[in-house]
Design an enzyme around this catalytic site. Structure first.
Site, short mmCIF file in Angstrom:
data_model
loop_
_atom_site.label_atom_id
_atom_site.label_comp_id
_atom_site.label_asym_id
_atom_site.label_seq_id
_atom_site.Cartn_x
_atom_site.Cartn_y
_atom_site.Cartn_z
N ASP A 17 -9.55 -6.32 5.10
CA ASP A 17 -8.81 -5.34 4.30
C ASP A 17 -9.78 -4.72 3.30
O ASP A 17 -9.79 -5.07 2.13
CB ASP A 17 -7.66 -6.05 3.59
N LYS A 132 -1.80 4.76 10.22
CA LYS A 132 -1.07 3.95 9.24
C LYS A 132 -0.02 4.81 8.54
O LYS A 132 -0.34 5.87 7.99
CB LYS A 132 -2.07 3.39 8.23
N THR A 156 2.94 0.23 7.35
CA THR A 156 2.52 -0.48 6.15
C THR A 156 3.59 -0.44 5.07
O THR A 156 4.66 0.16 5.25
CB THR A 156 1.19 0.11 5.65
N PHE A 178 3.75 -7.06 3.39
CA PHE A 178 2.90 -7.28 2.21
C PHE A 178 3.29 -8.56 1.48
O PHE A 178 4.20 -8.58 0.67
CB PHE A 178 3.01 -6.08 1.27
#
Length: 318
Positions: A17, A132, A156, A178
């Site tokens: 990431d 994304k 995301t 997340f």
């Protein structure tokens, strides 16, 4: 002794990431994920100084400093970072559609086409890229269109089961729930501390993973946004995990035993669900954490994107 990072690699695809080229070269992840915050940070390093100069020079040749030109330069810079990452990883690199398009399906699809075309101009085919998109209803519908065209997507800013169900229905290639941001919200909301096993972010991802595997859903589950290695270890066995260089380094230095926590073989049967737009929006509205963190994430990414645009405007005016 085998490090926990090496042990993790045997059961989970490890993704970096970051836009830190040196860290990627050193840690050798399979994939890389980026976002506007990561792109902005990468472009502020000496390594990308020439990249910025080239993109601004290219933009000046397009004529003027209109929003369209500034946006095109921003896209070019994001693709430049992505292209360097493609050289270093054997798998995919995620490049994000502008956050301020998160509620516009048509514009998101058009931007995705531009990103794919930009990579193709550099000889990079779509099978090396993930588009994304924020997991809004509009972002998920954009992914549905793109997936039907053979363009794989990474959904995301995902914080809820409702988002995960809608992404599966859209046949999204991959979702990024997340973990750390969910934990942040609950710690602030309750004032409590959590163990790796009680961590609300970990619990959420485990629930999504079980739902997908129990129902034969092929969408990849990639845990993201980790605050500590405990969260990562608690999700060992997940399809993919995207991890910051600092936490990758920490795992690499630890030679303890890593226990597998997730396996498709252990999935418990769950009824398959379907959500129309009204039901999706209602479930999201009823989840205060998911609603707040989704909005906050979009605002932050949009802020960082606007910061990048501001740098570009100053360079064009210089």
């Amino acid at each position: 002794m085998t490090s926990k990072l090496d042990q993790l690699r045997k059961i989970t695809t490890v993704v970096a990431d970051t836009g830190d080229i040196e860290a990627v070269a050193r840690l050798k992840p399979v994939d890389c994920t980026t976002n506007p915050s990561i792109i902005l940070k990468a472009l502020g390093t000496p390594m990308f100084a020439d990249t910025v100069t080239e993109a601004v020079s290219w933009g000046k040749k397009q004529g003027g400093d209109s929003d369209a030109v500034v946006g095109a330069i921003a896209d070019r810079l994001a693709i430049s970072v992505g292209a360097k990452l493609v050289e270093l990883v054997p798998g995919r690199v995620s490049t994000e559609v502008d956050a301020d398009l998160s509620f516009d399906t048509k514009a998101s699809v058009a931007k995705a086409h531009q990103i794919i075309a930009g990579y193709k101009d550099r000889g990079i085919e779509r099978d090396r890229i993930l588009i994304k998109l924020a997991s809004t209803w509009e972002g998920i519908k954009a992914a549905e269109v793109l997936q039907a065209e053979g363009i794989d997507c990474n959904l995301t800013l995902l914080f809820s089961q409702a988002q995960a169900i809608a992404c599966a229905e859209a046949k999204a290639f991959l979702i990024s729930p997340f973990v750390g941001r969910i934990l942040d919200w609950y710690k602030k909301s309750t004032g409590e501390d959590y163990t790796a096993e009680t961590d609300p972010g970990v619990v959420s991802v485990r629930k999504i993973y079980n739902y997908y595997k129990a129902n034969g859903i092929s969408t990849v589950v990639m845990g993201a946004s980790f605050r500590n290695v405990g969260e990562i270890e608690a999700l060992a066995g997940c399809d993919r995990l995207t991890i910051s260089p600092a936490l990758l380094e920490e795992l690499d230095k630890d030679t303890g035993t890593l226990e597998r926590k997730l396996s498709a073989d252990d999935a418990k049967a769950e009824p398959l669900q379907s959500l129309d737009e009204k039901t999706f929006r209602w479930h999201l509205n009823e989840d205060a954490m998911a609603t707040e963190k989704l909005s906050e994430g979009i605002r932050q990414f949009a802020k960082d994107l606007e910061s990048l645009r501001g740098i570009i405007r100053k360079q064009l005016a210089a």
